[in-house]
Write a protein that holds these residues in place. Structure first.
Motif, mmCIF file in Angstrom:
data_model
loop_
_atom_site.group_PDB
_atom_site.id
_atom_site.type_symbol
_atom_site.label_atom_id
_atom_site.label_comp_id
_atom_site.label_asym_id
_atom_site.label_seq_id
_atom_site.Cartn_x
_atom_site.Cartn_y
_atom_site.Cartn_z
ATOM 1 N N PRO A 181 0.936 -1.290 0.015
ATOM 2 C CA PRO A 181 0.090 0.066 0.108
ATOM 3 C C PRO A 181 0.863 1.178 0.115
ATOM 4 O O PRO A 181 1.554 1.282 0.464
ATOM 5 C CB PRO A 181 -0.779 -0.073 1.121
ATOM 6 N N GLY A 182 0.638 2.135 -1.047
ATOM 7 C CA GLY A 182 1.315 3.441 -1.096
ATOM 8 C C GLY A 182 2.497 3.187 -1.873
ATOM 9 O O GLY A 182 3.653 4.222 -1.585
ATOM 10 N N GLY A 183 2.826 1.935 -2.310
ATOM 11 C CA GLY A 183 4.090 1.573 -3.014
ATOM 12 C C GLY A 183 4.026 1.977 -4.615
ATOM 13 O O GLY A 183 3.182 2.991 -4.843
ATOM 14 N N VAL A 184 4.846 1.574 -5.342
ATOM 15 C CA VAL A 184 4.833 1.907 -6.757
ATOM 16 C C VAL A 184 3.756 1.772 -7.492
ATOM 17 O O VAL A 184 3.267 2.752 -8.075
ATOM 18 C CB VAL A 184 6.146 1.069 -7.444
ATOM 19 N N ALA A 185 3.093 0.528 -7.167
ATOM 20 C CA ALA A 185 1.784 0.524 -8.044
ATOM 21 C C ALA A 185 0.832 1.598 -7.688
ATOM 22 O O ALA A 185 0.170 2.188 -8.566
ATOM 23 C CB ALA A 185 1.176 -1.169 -7.628
ATOM 24 N N ASP A 186 0.485 1.811 -6.579
ATOM 25 C CA ASP A 186 -0.323 2.694 -6.072
ATOM 26 C C ASP A 186 -0.249 4.174 -6.487
ATOM 27 O O ASP A 186 -0.786 4.940 -6.975
ATOM 28 C CB ASP A 186 -0.528 2.890 -4.559
ATOM 29 N N ALA A 187 1.280 4.505 -6.466
ATOM 30 C CA ALA A 187 1.555 5.621 -6.984
ATOM 31 C C ALA A 187 1.506 6.118 -8.481
ATOM 32 O O ALA A 187 0.925 7.107 -8.788
ATOM 33 C CB ALA A 187 3.122 6.007 -6.595
ATOM 34 N N VAL A 188 1.597 4.932 -9.393
ATOM 35 C CA VAL A 188 1.660 5.076 -10.815
ATOM 36 C C VAL A 188 0.083 5.067 -10.983
ATOM 37 O O VAL A 188 -0.525 6.182 -11.610
ATOM 38 C CB VAL A 188 2.068 3.727 -11.382
ATOM 39 N N ASN A 189 -0.688 4.358 -10.325
ATOM 40 C CA ASN A 189 -2.385 4.303 -10.642
ATOM 41 C C ASN A 189 -2.767 5.933 -10.121
ATOM 42 O O ASN A 189 -3.739 6.313 -10.682
ATOM 43 C CB ASN A 189 -2.762 3.420 -9.823
ATOM 44 N N ALA A 190 -2.177 6.413 -8.881
ATOM 45 C CA ALA A 190 -2.572 7.367 -8.423
ATOM 46 C C ALA A 190 -2.382 8.810 -9.349
ATOM 47 O O ALA A 190 -3.334 9.554 -9.355
ATOM 48 C CB ALA A 190 -1.820 7.828 -7.153
ATOM 49 N N VAL A 191 -1.402 8.766 -10.144
ATOM 50 C CA VAL A 191 -1.220 9.813 -10.909
ATOM 51 C C VAL A 191 -1.828 9.403 -12.214
ATOM 52 O O VAL A 191 -1.962 10.384 -13.275
ATOM 53 C CB VAL A 191 0.118 10.022 -11.473
ATOM 54 N N GLY A 192 -2.638 8.246 -12.635
ATOM 55 C CA GLY A 192 -3.571 8.172 -13.465
ATOM 56 C C GLY A 192 -2.725 7.343 -14.826
ATOM 57 O O GLY A 192 -3.391 7.541 -15.986
ATOM 58 N N ALA A 193 -1.596 6.583 -14.233
ATOM 59 C CA ALA A 193 -0.989 5.688 -15.389
ATOM 60 C C ALA A 193 -1.725 4.324 -15.051
ATOM 61 O O ALA A 193 -2.069 4.068 -13.995
ATOM 62 C CB ALA A 193 0.477 5.863 -15.498
ATOM 63 N N ASN A 194 -1.007 3.319 -16.102
ATOM 64 C CA ASN A 194 -1.614 2.014 -15.821
ATOM 65 C C ASN A 194 -0.476 1.264 -15.324
ATOM 66 O O ASN A 194 0.617 1.216 -15.945
ATOM 67 C CB ASN A 194 -2.228 1.554 -17.005
#
Lengths: 238, 110
Positions: A198-211
């Motif tokens: 949680p709050g890691g790379v995948a979340d960060a990428v998804n948060a900015v709107g990328a896949n």
């Protein structure tokens, strides 16, 4: 009438079988016999047999010293030969070769393959910046990645990331653009778990709107390499 | 005649039989041989001078050999065997040379 020397010799040479002549003759036999025997003993047994005790001690002393010197020489040469023969040199070469292989993987100078993780970040809007990619690389390294490649660029210890001028990301001065394919060799499941925290790379990428998509793979290959560069300031101490 | 033949016979015997000199004798035998040679040359000189006597020869031969060997033995015991045997050989050789000189004077008158 005084006898001349010639007469005396002639008289002496005349065979007279007196007892005294026989005694003198016997002693001469003994003398000749012993003389020849001594000469032959000297010939056959050489110096040592007739040498005196002190001479023998001198000879023995010389020989002992000479033997000590030769033994020392033998010891040095034998140890040198053993080092050459025992394969310790070959072992050193083999160990060195192993170390070179391991260090080459870490330095990124050789292509590598093995189990790993493939991450695909699609970013059509250009919102993923270099810090996210750097985070991703750091997370992968924390999770035990041994070799990392981004879009055909090998990521090594002195790789650097910057934002591209218009879009994309500069890796070591070369701009790569979306989709970013990050290949890491290591324990795929561990690295995948590291991405998902949680709050890691995948979340960060998804948060900015990328896949963000990650696939753990049994066998991946990284063909990209970097040229090793000679250190300018640092020198090895050993 | 018989002594000269005896010397020849002894040499031939030694060559044929190849005697091995016992170890304990080896330091003394060369000196004894040189001493005996001195006695033989002395005897020849006496013969030419007309004063040869068998008894004197036998006694001088034996005493020369025994004394020379004994001196070397004593030197060995005292630790100066090498030097003393050299000394004995020098003395005996000097005597042999003086005997030879006398013989030469008798034979060649010079």
């Amino acid at each position: 009438m005084p006898l001349s020397e010639r007469d005396r010799v002639r008289i002496a040479l005349k065979p007279r079988r007196t007892r005294r002549q026989w005694i003198v003759g016997g002693m001469c036999v003994l003398l000749g016999f012993v003389m020849v025997g001594t000469v032959q003993t000297n010939d056959t047994t050489g110096v040592l047999a007739s040498a005196r005790e002190s001479d023998l001690l001198q000879i023995l002393d010389d020989l002992t010293q000479r033997r000590a010197r030769l033994e020392e020489e033998t010891r040095v040469l034998t140890s040198a030969r053993d080092q050459l023969l025992s394969g310790s040199a070959e072992q050193v070469i083999a160990q060195t070769r192993d170390r070179v292989r391991a260090l080459s993987v870490l330095a990124g100078t050789v292509p590598v393959y093995g189990p790993g993780l493939r991450i695909r970040i699609t970013d059509p809007q250009g919102v993923v910046d270099s810090s996210i990619i750097l985070d991703c690389v750091e997370e992968l390294r924390d999770a035990g990645a041994e070799a990392i490649d981004i879009n055909g660029r090998r990521v090594v210890v002195n790789s650097w990331f910057a934002d591209g001028r218009d879009r994309g990301i500069s890796i070591d001065g070369v701009v790569v653009t979306s989709p970013y394919v990050i290949t890491a060799i290591g324990d795929g499941d561990t690295m995948a778990a590291a991405m998902r925290i949680p709050g890691g790379v995948a979340d960060a990428v998804n948060a900015v709107g990328a896949n963000f998509a990650a696939t753990s793979m049994q066998d991946v290959t990284i063909d990209s390499i970097v040229q090793p560069h000679k250190p300018r300031y640092a020198a090895a101490t050993s | 005649m018989i002594p000269a033949l005896g010397l020849l016979l002894g040499v031939v015997l030694g060559v044929v039989l190849q005697p091995a000199v016992p170890l304990w004798m080896q330091p003394y035998l060369p000196i004894a041989v040189v001493a005996a040679l001195d006695a033989v040359f002395g005897a020849f000189r006496a013969l030419l001078a007309g004063v040869f006597e068998d008894r004197v020869f036998v006694v001088s031969f034996l005493s020369n050999v025994i004394v020379a060997a004994f001196i070397v033995f004593l030197g060995d015991q005292l630790g100066v065997g090498a030097q003393l045997s050299t000394g004995v050989v020098v003395v005996l050789a000097a005597r042999i040379f003086s005997n030879l000189a006398a013989i030469r004077r008798h034979v060649f008158k010079a």
